[in-house]
Motif scaffolding. Sequence first.
Motif, PDB file in Angstrom:
ATOM      1  N   TRP A 103       0.822  -1.210   0.000  1.00  0.00           N
ATOM      2  CA  TRP A 103       0.000   0.000   0.000  1.00  0.00           C
ATOM      3  C   TRP A 103       0.855   1.260   0.000  1.00  0.00           C
ATOM      4  O   TRP A 103       1.977   1.264   0.515  1.00  0.00           O
ATOM      5  N   SER A 104       0.281   2.327  -0.561  1.00  0.00           N
ATOM      6  CA  SER A 104       0.850   3.663  -0.454  1.00  0.00           C
ATOM      7  C   SER A 104      -0.281   4.604  -0.072  1.00  0.00           C
ATOM      8  O   SER A 104      -1.394   4.474  -0.582  1.00  0.00           O
ATOM      9  N   TYR A 105       0.007   5.565   0.825  1.00  0.00           N
ATOM     10  CA  TYR A 105      -1.018   6.482   1.325  1.00  0.00           C
ATOM     11  C   TYR A 105      -0.330   7.770   1.745  1.00  0.00           C
ATOM     12  O   TYR A 105       0.905   7.863   1.744  1.00  0.00           O
ATOM     13  N   PRO A 106      -1.088   8.824   2.077  1.00  0.00           N
ATOM     14  CA  PRO A 106      -0.455  10.110   2.413  1.00  0.00           C
ATOM     15  C   PRO A 106       0.611   9.987   3.489  1.00  0.00           C
ATOM     16  O   PRO A 106       0.418   9.307   4.503  1.00  0.00           O
ATOM     17  N   THR A 111       4.121   9.685   9.087  1.00  0.00           N
ATOM     18  CA  THR A 111       4.991  10.559   9.873  1.00  0.00           C
ATOM     19  C   THR A 111       4.657  10.483  11.358  1.00  0.00           C
ATOM     20  O   THR A 111       5.531  10.466  12.214  1.00  0.00           O
ATOM     21  N   PHE A 112       3.372  10.429  11.663  1.00  0.00           N
ATOM     22  CA  PHE A 112       2.940  10.446  13.058  1.00  0.00           C
ATOM     23  C   PHE A 112       2.524   9.068  13.568  1.00  0.00           C
ATOM     24  O   PHE A 112       1.905   8.953  14.629  1.00  0.00           O
ATOM     25  N   LYS A 113       2.854   8.000  12.802  1.00  0.00           N
ATOM     26  CA  LYS A 113       2.520   6.627  13.207  1.00  0.00           C
ATOM     27  C   LYS A 113       1.063   6.551  13.664  1.00  0.00           C
ATOM     28  O   LYS A 113       0.739   6.088  14.757  1.00  0.00           O
ATOM     29  N   ASP A 114       0.175   7.030  12.807  1.00  0.00           N
ATOM     30  CA  ASP A 114      -1.222   7.217  13.173  1.00  0.00           C
ATOM     31  C   ASP A 114      -1.921   5.888  13.435  1.00  0.00           C
ATOM     32  O   ASP A 114      -1.950   4.999  12.576  1.00  0.00           O
ATOM     33  N   SER A 115      -2.495   5.745  14.639  1.00  0.00           N
ATOM     34  CA  SER A 115      -3.188   4.518  15.018  1.00  0.00           C
ATOM     35  C   SER A 115      -4.561   4.404  14.354  1.00  0.00           C
ATOM     36  O   SER A 115      -5.199   3.346  14.424  1.00  0.00           O
ATOM     37  N   ARG A 116      -5.035   5.472  13.708  1.00  0.00           N
ATOM     38  CA  ARG A 116      -6.324   5.413  13.018  1.00  0.00           C
ATOM     39  C   ARG A 116      -6.239   4.558  11.758  1.00  0.00           C
ATOM     40  O   ARG A 116      -7.249   4.120  11.210  1.00  0.00           O
ATOM     41  N   LEU A 128      -7.190  -1.890   3.674  1.00  0.00           N
ATOM     42  CA  LEU A 128      -6.773  -0.657   4.328  1.00  0.00           C
ATOM     43  C   LEU A 128      -7.995  -0.029   4.978  1.00  0.00           C
ATOM     44  O   LEU A 128      -9.021   0.165   4.317  1.00  0.00           O
ATOM     45  N   THR A 129      -7.884   0.292   6.265  1.00  0.00           N
ATOM     46  CA  THR A 129      -8.990   0.907   6.996  1.00  0.00           C
ATOM     47  C   THR A 129      -8.488   2.168   7.694  1.00  0.00           C
ATOM     48  O   THR A 129      -7.458   2.136   8.369  1.00  0.00           O
ATOM     49  N   LEU A 130      -9.202   3.271   7.504  1.00  0.00           N
ATOM     50  CA  LEU A 130      -8.886   4.536   8.156  1.00  0.00           C
ATOM     51  C   LEU A 130     -10.139   5.030   8.874  1.00  0.00           C
ATOM     52  O   LEU A 130     -11.159   5.289   8.237  1.00  0.00           O
ATOM     53  N   VAL A 131     -10.065   5.140  10.201  1.00  0.00           N
ATOM     54  CA  VAL A 131     -11.216   5.586  10.984  1.00  0.00           C
ATOM     55  C   VAL A 131     -11.028   7.049  11.387  1.00  0.00           C
ATOM     56  O   VAL A 131      -9.912   7.564  11.402  1.00  0.00           O
TER      57      VAL A 131
END
Length: 375
Positions: A103-106, A111-116, A128-131
């Motif tokens: 996968w590639s994403y923003p 950068t912030f190791k986003d848990s979302r 891929l899931t983004l909440v």
Amino acid sequence: MKLWLLLGLLLVHEALEEVTGQQPPKNKRPKEPGENRIKPTNKKVKPKIPKMKDRDAADVTPKTQSIMVHMMDKGRFQKPAATLSLTAGQTLELRCKGNKIEWSYPAYLDTFKDSRLSLKQQERYGQLTLVNSTAADTGEFSCWGQLCHGYLCRRDETKSGSTYIFFTEKGELFVPSPSYFDVVYLNPDRQAVVPCRVTVLSAKVTLHREFPAKEIPANGTDIVYDVKRGFVYLQPHSDHQGVVYCKAEAGGKSQISVKYQLLYVEVPRGPPSTTILASSNKVGSGDDISVLCTVLGEPDVEVEFRWIYPGQKEERPVTIQDSWRLIHRGLGHTTRISQSIMTIEDFETTDVGYYICTAQNLQGATTVATTVEFS
């Protein structure tokens, strides 16, 4: 008498047959031996068009197969368009068919190791899931299959999927920036980007100079606007320097972006810009000390480090560790931080003196030094 008459008629008939067989008609030519005896025809014959299967077999160029689907409401799936507009707060779920998906994403999410954000590999698809999505998540989401032989894998160019997603959020026409002021370097040998990206596809975006105050036209030859990147300076030069900002208008509302300082780099590449720092310049006997050598540079320029230190002749044991990482400062600029750290344990008299670091790239070398003494 009748007999002689019959014989005469028979001889005349044979003579006529001989003459007829030897002399062809005036309108016809004699045929050559082995010549095709099929009569020519004036009928027009249509060229044979190969069937679809034959044409496909002749075309050996691999065709890209889209493997991405977007999870809609009520469990429905749909192939995403080139761009999507979603409301911030919605949960994004993308799936790509294959048993080994990358996968590639923003970059913001990494950068912030986003848990979302979560990535899962199922037996037949990657997910891929983004909440709790926000306007800051606006960007390109893409996937591709992997072709693996043992532990070696490469990208399968025939199986991929991609979509650019705008997350619209009330009061946010621009994709939020982590800072209120950013620097964009103008190099004469490459494009420069002022990353004024919007969250609404239909927004009208303009570029402005702070002083003297005026709008900078995106004329399509010098500067173009790319909704996925921002304002792109195709051939940067020194006249482009200064402070700029962007203005977006949509739905009867307008918003101003953060400001960008455009700095022109006369020589785009050169020897490393190097600094050196000791954890302490005065150390007690038996203490540990570390000396850090740091280089800030272009993302694709590698740096090598060399050290000279007081205990080198006596083969004093030290630990040296080199590393580098990329810092994304918006889409307009990325900085590579290269570092070398020397650690000395149980500081003693042999360790007193100058610590010299030399950083080198393809354009040259820079040497810096610091001193360490007994406290």
